[in-house]
Design a protein around this motif. Structure first.
Motif, mmCIF file in Angstrom:
data_model
loop_
_atom_site.group_PDB
_atom_site.id
_atom_site.type_symbol
_atom_site.label_atom_id
_atom_site.label_comp_id
_atom_site.label_asym_id
_atom_site.label_seq_id
_atom_site.Cartn_x
_atom_site.Cartn_y
_atom_site.Cartn_z
ATOM 1 N N LYS A 145 0.842 -1.205 0.000
ATOM 2 C CA LYS A 145 0.000 0.000 0.000
ATOM 3 C C LYS A 145 0.874 1.251 0.000
ATOM 4 C CE LYS A 145 -0.748 0.922 4.833
ATOM 5 N NZ LYS A 145 -1.677 1.476 5.747
ATOM 6 N N TYR A 146 0.334 2.307 -0.569
ATOM 7 C CA TYR A 146 1.071 3.560 -0.609
ATOM 8 C C TYR A 146 1.040 4.232 0.761
ATOM 9 C CZ TYR A 146 1.340 3.446 -5.689
ATOM 10 O OH TYR A 146 1.627 3.101 -6.977
ATOM 11 N N VAL A 147 2.176 4.822 1.125
ATOM 12 C CA VAL A 147 2.277 5.650 2.321
ATOM 13 C C VAL A 147 3.058 6.903 1.941
ATOM 14 C CG1 VAL A 147 2.068 3.873 4.115
ATOM 15 C CG2 VAL A 147 4.300 4.355 3.111
ATOM 16 N N CYS A 148 2.731 7.996 2.585
ATOM 17 C CA CYS A 148 3.412 9.256 2.310
ATOM 18 C C CYS A 148 4.752 9.280 3.034
ATOM 19 C CB CYS A 148 2.553 10.431 2.757
ATOM 20 S SG CYS A 148 3.325 12.018 2.407
ATOM 21 N N VAL A 149 5.804 9.552 2.276
ATOM 22 C CA VAL A 149 7.155 9.610 2.822
ATOM 23 C C VAL A 149 7.581 11.065 3.034
ATOM 24 C CG1 VAL A 149 9.558 8.960 2.379
ATOM 25 C CG2 VAL A 149 7.712 7.423 1.704
ATOM 26 N N ARG A 150 7.146 11.949 2.154
ATOM 27 C CA ARG A 150 7.441 13.385 2.266
ATOM 28 C C ARG A 150 6.219 14.163 1.796
ATOM 29 N NH1 ARG A 150 11.159 11.140 4.112
ATOM 30 N NH2 ARG A 150 13.376 11.560 3.964
ATOM 31 N N ASP A 151 5.934 15.250 2.479
ATOM 32 C CA ASP A 151 4.895 16.149 1.985
ATOM 33 C C ASP A 151 5.201 17.578 2.387
ATOM 34 O OD1 ASP A 151 4.168 16.210 4.698
ATOM 35 O OD2 ASP A 151 2.049 15.873 4.322
ATOM 36 N N MET A 152 4.592 18.483 1.669
ATOM 37 C CA MET A 152 4.707 19.900 2.007
ATOM 38 C C MET A 152 3.457 20.598 1.495
ATOM 39 S SD MET A 152 7.567 21.284 -0.791
ATOM 40 C CE MET A 152 8.565 21.767 0.532
ATOM 41 N N SER A 153 3.089 21.679 2.184
ATOM 42 C CA SER A 153 1.889 22.397 1.766
ATOM 43 C C SER A 153 2.099 23.907 1.875
ATOM 44 C CB SER A 153 0.690 21.967 2.608
ATOM 45 O OG SER A 153 0.887 22.319 3.960
ATOM 46 N N THR A 154 1.297 24.595 1.107
ATOM 47 C CA THR A 154 1.317 26.062 1.110
ATOM 48 C C THR A 154 -0.122 26.561 1.130
ATOM 49 O OG1 THR A 154 1.235 26.247 -1.293
ATOM 50 C CG2 THR A 154 3.423 26.152 -0.287
ATOM 51 N N THR A 155 -0.272 27.815 1.420
ATOM 52 C CA THR A 155 -1.576 28.449 1.361
ATOM 53 C C THR A 155 -1.529 29.548 0.313
ATOM 54 O OG1 THR A 155 -3.269 29.646 2.599
ATOM 55 C CG2 THR A 155 -0.995 30.045 3.256
ATOM 56 N N THR A 156 -2.671 29.810 -0.274
ATOM 57 C CA THR A 156 -2.734 30.915 -1.235
ATOM 58 C C THR A 156 -3.089 32.220 -0.542
ATOM 59 O OG1 THR A 156 -5.040 30.386 -1.735
ATOM 60 C CG2 THR A 156 -3.353 29.417 -3.175
ATOM 61 N N THR A 157 -3.382 32.150 0.749
ATOM 62 C CA THR A 157 -3.693 33.354 1.519
ATOM 63 C C THR A 157 -2.421 34.177 1.708
ATOM 64 O OG1 THR A 157 -5.411 32.124 2.707
ATOM 65 C CG2 THR A 157 -4.685 34.203 3.694
#
Length: 163
Positions: A145-157
C-alpha cells in the motif's frame, strides 16, 4: 561415429550462439494510473475524515514511519510519531469546527513510487470556503500500500504584514 560427433558439435555451437545472442528484456510492469489515483485519493479522503473526526492516529496513518512533513510556517516534522503528536496538538487547539477537502491535481507514478500535486480547501461548518492552498506528497508502496514519505503544503492566503 565421427559424423555424429561433428553434427553434435556443430549443433551445440549454433545453440550456444543463439542462446548467447538472445537477450531477454525485463518486462516492466505497466501501472494502472486510474488505480493509483484511486488509492492516493482514498488516502487523502481518509486523512480528511481523520481530521474531521479529530482522530490524530487516523490522520497519521497517511504517513510512513520515516516520513518528513513540511508544513506552513513550521520547521519540518520528522517521523510518524512526531507528525501524529503535532496533529494531535493542532486538533486539540481547534475550536472552529472547520474541515478540509483534498483533491489530486496531478499524479506521476513509476514502479513503487508516486508524486501527487494536490489542492486543499478549508470550509467552515456551514460549507463556506475560508482558505485554500496546494500541497505535494511523495509516496512509496510499502507492504502493498502507498504511504506518504514526504509532503509539504502552502496556502494561497497572503501573509499578513505587521506594517
Amino acid at each position: 561415429m565421427k559424423k555424429t560427433i561433428k553434427l553434435f558439435t556443430v549443433l551445440s555451437f549454433f545453440i550456444l550462439v543463439i542462446t548467447a545472442c538472445s537477450t531477454k528484456e525485463k518486462e516492466e510492469e505497466v501501472l494502472d494510473m486510474e488505480q493509483v489515483k484511486s488509492e492516493i485519493q482514498a488516502l487523502e479522503d481518509a486523512y480528511a475524515e481523520g481530521e474531521k473526526a479529530k482522530d490524530a492516529a487516523a490522520v497519521a496513518n497517511y504517513y510512513s514511519v520515516d516520513a518528513v512533513s513540511h508544513s506552513r510556517n513550521k520547521e519540518p516534522i520528522k517521523g510518524k510519531a512526531a507528525i501524529q503528536e503535532s496533529i494531535a496538538m493542532s486538533i486539540a487547539s481547534d475550536t472552529t469546527g472547520t474541515y478540509n477537502v483534498y483533491k489530486i491535481v496531478d499524479l506521476f507514478a513509476e514502479g513503487d513510487t508516486a508524486i501527487e500535486v494536490g489542492s486543499w480547501t478549508e470550509f467552515d461548518t456551514d460549507g463556506n470556503e475560508l482558505q485554500n492552498g496546494n500541497y505535494m506528497s511523495y509516496f512509496e508502496k510499502r507492504d502493498g500500500k502507498y504511504v506518504c514519505v514526504r509532503d509539504m503544503s502552502t496556502t494561497t492566503t497572503p501573509v499578513k504584514s505587521d506594517m
